[in-house]
Every structure is written in structure tokens, then in C-alpha cells.
Design a protein around this motif. Structure first.
Motif, short mmCIF file in Angstrom:
data_model
loop_
_atom_site.label_atom_id
_atom_site.label_comp_id
_atom_site.label_asym_id
_atom_site.label_seq_id
_atom_site.Cartn_x
_atom_site.Cartn_y
_atom_site.Cartn_z
N THR A 13 41.02 50.78 84.61
CA THR A 13 39.83 50.12 83.71
C THR A 13 38.94 48.92 84.53
OG1 THR A 13 41.15 48.44 83.10
CG2 THR A 13 41.46 50.23 81.55
N PRO A 14 38.25 49.31 85.55
CA PRO A 14 37.30 48.45 86.16
C PRO A 14 36.03 48.07 85.43
CG PRO A 14 36.75 50.90 86.81
CD PRO A 14 37.97 50.80 85.88
N ASP A 15 35.39 47.18 85.98
CA ASP A 15 34.23 46.70 85.47
C ASP A 15 34.13 46.11 84.12
OD1 ASP A 15 32.80 47.86 87.70
OD2 ASP A 15 32.72 49.93 86.37
N ILE A 16 34.85 46.74 83.19
CA ILE A 16 34.84 45.98 81.70
C ILE A 16 35.64 44.64 81.81
CG2 ILE A 16 34.18 47.68 80.35
CD1 ILE A 16 37.27 48.35 79.82
N LEU A 17 36.53 44.55 82.96
CA LEU A 17 37.24 43.21 82.91
C LEU A 17 36.79 42.28 83.91
CD1 LEU A 17 38.61 44.11 85.56
CD2 LEU A 17 40.58 44.88 84.43
N THR A 18 35.68 42.44 84.63
CA THR A 18 35.38 41.80 85.83
C THR A 18 35.23 40.35 85.34
OG1 THR A 18 34.55 43.73 87.17
CG2 THR A 18 33.73 41.56 87.60
N ASP A 19 34.36 40.19 84.36
CA ASP A 19 34.05 38.89 84.06
C ASP A 19 34.94 37.91 83.52
OD1 ASP A 19 31.27 38.45 85.16
OD2 ASP A 19 30.45 39.89 83.60
N SER A 20 35.83 38.48 82.71
CA SER A 20 36.87 37.98 82.12
C SER A 20 38.09 37.46 83.03
CB SER A 20 37.61 38.84 81.12
OG SER A 20 36.79 39.10 79.93
N THR A 21 38.09 38.25 84.26
CA THR A 21 39.05 37.99 85.29
C THR A 21 38.65 37.04 86.25
OG1 THR A 21 39.93 40.16 85.14
CG2 THR A 21 40.55 39.06 86.71
N ALA A 22 37.19 37.03 86.33
CA ALA A 22 36.73 35.75 87.15
C ALA A 22 36.53 34.43 86.35
CB ALA A 22 35.19 36.29 87.27
N ASP A 23 36.26 34.48 85.06
CA ASP A 23 36.35 33.42 84.42
C ASP A 23 37.84 32.77 84.29
OD1 ASP A 23 34.16 33.62 83.17
OD2 ASP A 23 34.57 34.26 81.27
N LEU A 24 38.80 33.64 84.38
CA LEU A 24 40.27 33.18 84.45
C LEU A 24 40.65 32.32 85.99
CD1 LEU A 24 43.56 33.73 85.09
CD2 LEU A 24 42.83 32.59 83.01
N THR A 25 40.00 33.28 87.00
CA THR A 25 40.14 32.96 88.17
C THR A 25 39.55 31.51 88.40
OG1 THR A 25 39.99 35.03 88.94
CG2 THR A 25 39.72 33.50 90.65
N PHE A 26 38.27 31.04 87.84
CA PHE A 26 37.68 29.89 88.08
C PHE A 26 38.28 28.78 87.32
CE2 PHE A 26 34.24 27.22 89.35
CZ PHE A 26 33.95 27.83 90.64
N SER A 27 38.97 29.30 86.15
CA SER A 27 39.72 28.19 85.36
C SER A 27 41.12 27.68 86.27
CB SER A 27 40.26 28.90 84.21
OG SER A 27 39.29 29.60 83.31
N LEU A 28 41.54 28.66 87.02
CA LEU A 28 42.74 28.23 87.76
C LEU A 28 42.35 27.39 88.81
CD1 LEU A 28 44.91 31.30 88.67
CD2 LEU A 28 45.64 29.12 87.74
N ILE A 29 40.91 27.43 89.54
CA ILE A 29 40.36 26.63 90.53
C ILE A 29 40.30 25.34 89.96
CG2 ILE A 29 38.60 26.26 91.94
CD1 ILE A 29 38.13 29.20 92.30
N LEU A 30 39.49 25.30 88.80
CA LEU A 30 39.29 23.99 88.18
C LEU A 30 40.61 23.34 87.52
CD1 LEU A 30 36.11 24.95 86.10
CD2 LEU A 30 36.36 23.56 87.87
N ALA A 31 41.46 24.07 87.10
CA ALA A 31 42.78 23.51 86.58
C ALA A 31 43.79 22.82 87.62
CB ALA A 31 43.61 24.52 85.97
N THR A 32 43.70 23.52 88.78
CA THR A 32 44.66 23.15 89.86
C THR A 32 43.96 21.87 90.75
OG1 THR A 32 45.05 25.49 90.10
CG2 THR A 32 45.97 23.83 91.89
N ALA A 33 42.61 21.98 90.88
CA ALA A 33 41.96 21.02 91.55
C ALA A 33 42.03 19.72 90.73
CB ALA A 33 40.58 21.38 91.86
N ARG A 34 41.65 19.87 89.36
CA ARG A 34 41.64 18.61 88.64
C ARG A 34 42.74 18.15 87.63
NH1 ARG A 34 36.29 16.43 87.99
NH2 ARG A 34 37.76 14.77 86.96
N ARG A 35 43.87 18.91 88.28
CA ARG A 35 45.01 18.29 87.73
C ARG A 35 45.26 18.72 86.16
NH1 ARG A 35 46.85 13.17 90.86
NH2 ARG A 35 48.94 13.87 89.69
N ILE A 36 44.45 19.68 85.46
CA ILE A 36 44.37 19.77 84.02
C ILE A 36 45.41 19.86 83.26
CG2 ILE A 36 43.11 21.14 82.18
CD1 ILE A 36 41.13 19.76 83.74
N VAL A 37 46.42 20.70 83.64
CA VAL A 37 47.76 20.99 82.92
C VAL A 37 48.59 19.72 83.06
CG1 VAL A 37 49.78 22.61 82.86
CG2 VAL A 37 47.56 23.45 83.43
#
Ligand code: GLV
Ligand code: GLV
Length: 321
Positions: A98-122
Motif C-alpha cells: 500500500t504505497p503512496d496513500i500512507l506517505t504523508d501520514s508516515t512522514a508526519d509521524l516521523t517528524f513527530s518523533l524528531i520533535l518529540a525526542t529533541a524537545r523531550r515532549i513525552v
């Protein structure tokens, strides 16, 4: 005439199955949270023309050898390392993803992980909820900036490019490593190609989005973590087995790198007592890369269309083989 039989290995939203049910008798493992037991999967596969599978199902040679009517396996994921592609080819079974249709959602989550880890969100959210917040402090839970830093994307597929687009919005310097060069991404996003080790040395955020292959298995090993900056944050939203987890644990414990944001693991679900889960500089998620309600429904519908098309003798929309 009897309709062909299709088995779905996990409970999926009924409304996404309507078109498939018109042309097939559909059996479905009724649990949303628990994977289908191997025995049940093998038994169902024996009579199925189509299987709609999850990345947690091992679709191997044994299964293909005992599935005489099987024509198509549609995996509810872009990755398909859980499927023995060679065995599928031998039996002339189509495999779809199931390519393409999940691209943006997965990129959003990946970027969330970057922000969450860097800024100690959790960590910060727990701190408030646990009633620990007594006073504002100048360096209280201070993290690292994301904007204007260097991101190194390993695996510049569709999701990698979508992460790069997000990084551009954060004024990041974008490096990438990939099997092949991506001239379009270089031109449009200003992404710069680097050898693997040069990327590791220069990046503040090293982001793994590579598919799992014999080449990528274990590529984030001791040497790779040693090559990274001491302030580097490692993000994995690709596949767990691209990482030597023992080496990652040691790198984090010994401050060889600063943190990790992980959505995937060598063994999933990860054991509750895994050392990675005891470290406050680790943000750990349960493989939810594409898990928005909208996207998961689209993935289910696409997988159903792929099965219906192959059973009907047509070409699948998104075949892998
Ligand atoms: C998720 O990991 C996917 O491959 O879609
Ligand atoms: C790979 O197919 C990707 O979408 O990144």
C-alpha cells in the motif's frame, strides 16, 4: 457459483470491505489487537484465493507451499519484508503493498518523533501529569532545537522525500543517503547526497526510513553510532532490523549519541523490560507510522481492490511482484 474465498488476518473496518465482499466470501480474524495464530493462518490459507495480511504475519514458503488456490497476498503496509517474495514468485502468487496513500501520514509521524525526542515532549507531558511541576525553570526540561539543524535521511523513498519537505519548512539542512541518487529531490528540496558515513558524521538527526533488505539489515551497528555526533538523535521509522539494538542501547547508555525516537524494533511488540524502554532519552512508539484513521481506511480499501482485481484476472493497482 461459489464465490472465491478471501481471508483477512486482522479485524478491519467493515465499510472498507464492501467492494471485496461483493465478489468474494470473506473470512476475517476477529481481533483488532491480537495477531492471528499461525495455525489458523495456515488453515485459512489452504482454501483462500486471496489473503489480506499485516506486517506482523510471517508469509513464508511453508504457507505458499500449502496454499494451492492462492492468487494474491495484499499486505496492509508499504514494506513487505514479512513476505517471502521468491516463494510467492515460484507459486505465481501476486504480492501487493500500500504505497503512496500512507506517505504523508508516515512522514508526519516521523517528524513527530524528531520533535518529540529533541524537545523531550513525552518526558515533559509525564512530568506535568505526575504532578512534578513545582516551578518554572530556565533550563527545566530543555531539549535540542530542530530548526536550522542538519537532518540526514537514510532511505530516500517517497516517505523520505515527504520528511525532507517537512524538514525544509523547519529551515533544516537536508542530507540523504540512498541506493540510487534522487536528482528530483536534490533539485526541488535542496537535499544533498552523502556517503553513509559522511551523513552520519554531519547530521544532528539521523533518520532511518530504509526498507529492510539484506543490504540494510543491521546497517546501524556499533561503528555507525560511533560515527555520529555525540549530540545526535537517531530516529527509526523504517524497520527495526536495520538496527543492531544492542549497539544502540550501548550508544545511548554511554552517551555516544544523545537520544533515539523509535517506532520500530527488531522484535515487535518490544518486551516491556527491554533496556531501551528504561531510558528517558528514548521515545518509543508501537509501530504507528501510518496509523491515522483516514490512512488506515484507505490502506484497507486499496488492499481490497488489489485482491479483487487479481482474482478477477486483472492487474493489481500496486503490485510488488
Ligand atoms: C509500515 O511499517 C509499513 O511498511 O507500511
Ligand atoms: C518506500 O516505498 C517509501 O514509500 O518510502
Amino acid at each position: 457459483m461459489q464465490k472465491p474465498y478471501v481471508f483477512i488476518t486482522r479485524k478491519l473496518p467493515e465499510e472498507t470491505l464492501v467492494s471485496l465482499k461483493e465478489i468474494a466470501d470473506v473470512g476475517m480474524w476477529p481481533s483488532e489487537e491480537e495477531a492471528v495464530p499461525r495455525k489458523v493462518l495456515l488453515k485459512e490459507a489452504q482454501k483462500a484465493e486471496g489473503l489480506l495480511t499485516m506486517l506482523s504475519d510471517n508469509i513464508d514458503k511453508e504457507l505458499f507451499d500449502n496454499a494451492p488456490s492462492l492468487k494474491v497476498v495484499a499486505n496492509l503496509a508499504v514494506g513487505y519484508d514479512n513476505i517471502d517474495i521468491e516463494a510467492a514468485k515460484m507459486k505465481n502468487v501476486r504480492v501487493c503493498n500500500t504505497p503512496d496513500i500512507l506517505t504523508d501520514s508516515t512522514a508526519d509521524l516521523t517528524f513527530s518523533l524528531i520533535l518529540a525526542t529533541a524537545r523531550r515532549i513525552v518526558e515533559s507531558a509525564s512530568y506535568v501529569k505526575e504532578g512534578k511541576w513545582n516551578s518554572w525553570g530556565p533550563l527545566l526540561l530543555a531539549g535540542a532545537d530542530v530548526h536550522h539543524k542538519t537532518i540526514g535521511i537514510v532511505g530516500m523513498g517517497r516517505i523520505g522525500e515527504a520528511v525532507a519537505r517537512r524538514a525544509k519548512g523547519f529551515d533544516m539542512n537536508i542530507l540523504y543517503h540512498n541506493r540510487s541518487r534522487k536528482p528530483e529531490a536534490e533539485k526541488k528540496l535542496g537535499a544533498v547526497y552523502r556517503d553513509f558515513y559522511d551523513l552520519l558524521k554531519e547530521s544532528d538527526f539521523v533518520v532511518c526510513l530504509a526498507p529492510l533488505t539484506t543490504e540494510t539489515k543491521g546497517m546501524f551497528n556499533r561503528e555507525a553510532f560511533q560515527a555520529m555526533k555525540q549530540s545526535a538523535i537517531f530516529i527509526n521509522a523504517g524497520r527495526g532490523a536495520s538496527v543492531d539494538e544492542e549497539a544502540l542501547v550501548d550508544a545511548l547508555k554511554n552517551s555516544v549519541i544523545a537520544g533515539a525516537g523509535l517506532d520500530v524494533y527488531v522484535i515487535e511488540p518490544i518486551a516491556a523490560d527491554h533496556p531501551l524502554l528504561t531510558m528517558k532519552q528514548v521515545v518509543a512508539l508501537p509501530h504507528i507510522g501510518s496509523a491515522s484513521v483516514e490512512t488506515r481506511k484507505k490502506m484497507s480499501e486499496l488492499a481490497c481492490r488489489n485482491i479483487a482485481k487479481v482474482i478477477d484476472g486483472k492487474k493489481a493497482e500496486t503490485p510488488v511482484v
